[in-house]
Design a protein around this motif. Sequence first.
Motif, short mmCIF file in Angstrom:
data_model
loop_
_atom_site.label_atom_id
_atom_site.label_comp_id
_atom_site.label_asym_id
_atom_site.label_seq_id
_atom_site.Cartn_x
_atom_site.Cartn_y
_atom_site.Cartn_z
N ARG A 80 11.02 -5.56 -5.97
CA ARG A 80 9.93 -4.98 -5.16
C ARG A 80 10.43 -4.40 -3.85
O ARG A 80 9.80 -3.54 -3.25
CB ARG A 80 8.83 -6.04 -4.95
CG ARG A 80 7.58 -5.48 -4.29
CD ARG A 80 6.40 -6.41 -4.41
NE ARG A 80 5.23 -5.84 -3.78
CZ ARG A 80 3.98 -6.27 -3.95
NH1 ARG A 80 3.74 -7.28 -4.74
NH2 ARG A 80 2.98 -5.68 -3.33
N LYS A 124 4.39 1.62 -8.97
CA LYS A 124 4.11 0.38 -8.24
C LYS A 124 3.76 -0.74 -9.23
O LYS A 124 4.23 -1.88 -9.10
CB LYS A 124 2.98 0.60 -7.23
CG LYS A 124 2.69 -0.67 -6.45
CD LYS A 124 2.59 -0.48 -4.98
CE LYS A 124 2.63 -1.83 -4.28
NZ LYS A 124 2.16 -1.79 -2.93
N LEU A 167 10.48 -0.71 -2.93
CA LEU A 167 9.30 -0.02 -2.37
C LEU A 167 9.44 0.14 -0.86
O LEU A 167 8.63 0.82 -0.23
CB LEU A 167 8.02 -0.79 -2.70
CG LEU A 167 7.70 -0.97 -4.18
CD1 LEU A 167 6.46 -1.84 -4.35
CD2 LEU A 167 7.48 0.37 -4.86
N ASP A 204 -0.42 2.96 -2.46
CA ASP A 204 0.43 1.82 -2.09
C ASP A 204 -0.37 0.54 -1.82
O ASP A 204 -0.40 -0.38 -2.65
CB ASP A 204 1.28 2.19 -0.87
CG ASP A 204 2.32 1.13 -0.54
OD1 ASP A 204 2.62 0.30 -1.42
OD2 ASP A 204 2.84 1.12 0.59
N LYS A 225 -0.58 -7.39 -1.95
CA LYS A 225 -0.19 -7.85 -0.61
C LYS A 225 -1.40 -7.75 0.30
O LYS A 225 -2.04 -6.70 0.40
CB LYS A 225 0.95 -6.99 -0.04
CG LYS A 225 2.31 -7.40 -0.55
CD LYS A 225 3.43 -6.71 0.22
CE LYS A 225 4.78 -7.12 -0.33
NZ LYS A 225 5.89 -6.34 0.27
N1 GLY Z 1 4.15 -1.69 0.29
C1 GLY Z 1 5.23 -2.34 -0.29
C2 GLY Z 1 4.83 -3.40 -1.26
O1 GLY Z 1 3.69 -3.50 -1.64
O2 GLY Z 1 5.67 -4.18 -1.65
#
Ligand code: GLY
Length: 348
Positions: free
Chosen positions: A232, A218, A235, A134, A140
């Motif tokens: 997104r 992802k 997630l 993740d 992020k």
């Molecule tokens: N952990 C969720 C994201 O990266 O959007």
Amino acid sequence: MKQLTLTGSAGKSDILISPGLRQTAATQCARFFSPSRVHIVTDSQVAPLYLDQVAGQFQLPVSTTVLPAGEAHKRLSSVETIYHDMTGAGMTRKDLVIALGGGVVGDVAGFAAATFLRGVPLCQIPTTLLAQVDSSVGGKTGVDLPEGKNLVGAFYQPRLVLIDPDSLSSLPDAVLTDGMAEVVKYGCIKNRGILDMLRMPHYQDHIDELIYECVKIKRDVVEVDEHDTGLRMILNFGHTIGHAVEKLGDYTAYTHGQAVAIGMVAAMKVSQALGAHNDLDDYLSALLEELGLPTTLPYGPEEIFQALLSDKKKMGDTMNFILVRSLGRAEIQKIAVDELHAILQSIA
Ligand code: GLY
């Protein structure tokens, strides 16, 4: 070796997955970067295990920041420490930052790389399952404030992510189990084959395959919605109620994975309350319990609701909630906060 490429708004992010990769980190970095020096950020738990091994591979000056381990250090003062260490080492915008560790190290080092000199190339070498499936992928980065988690940050794609499943063998069982909650999440939202794999005896023998399938999801999601304004959000399945559980437990009673496990089962119940005719909450509880994760809400509906409400500034009178009405398919549904309040009373 498995390889995925994520094409983001600022260029490509290559993600390599292979046992033993950490031991050839410098060779892999040489394929993607041309630095004159390298700065490695890690923490006090990971440093004794892997820092010398990674640093020793480079034929270049290497400087380091070793942060104290733990979420409490995901804060601006840690970023400032990294800035000072990088300035002291003479890092330029052409050099390379490596984040070697779990989610906290990745987020803090990523934010430092995103902002130092307005951006220095970044390689993530995640060492926990949660970071591998993740947080190291998708760009992020950020830190917590006393007022709340992840309130300061930036989207900043690592040019390279080196995922070595062998790193997981050094993890305590509880930390590995924690990451499994995110693996289950990917199965629920996009690929029920992942859940079938988790039900097989000795699923751990297929951990490379599981990591690859999760990262592929992802990658696909982030390519569509890098800046988290739409798709997104899937997630975050299980994370809305999960975050409330984490918060009510003062971020110590439940780990992130445990809270997400509880949140996913609750989200299945919310999905049912909103019309899904299934018993996926039972299915999911059984799977999570087999994996060693908790599944029942430890707080009353009113407490959970109040914890959710403290995010109300962000959500107004409605909020986006991630539903799973059939395994492998997530939906984003706007729910009125009042309706969620009523549903919480009925499911808790
Ligand atoms: N952990 C969720 C994201 O990266 O959007």
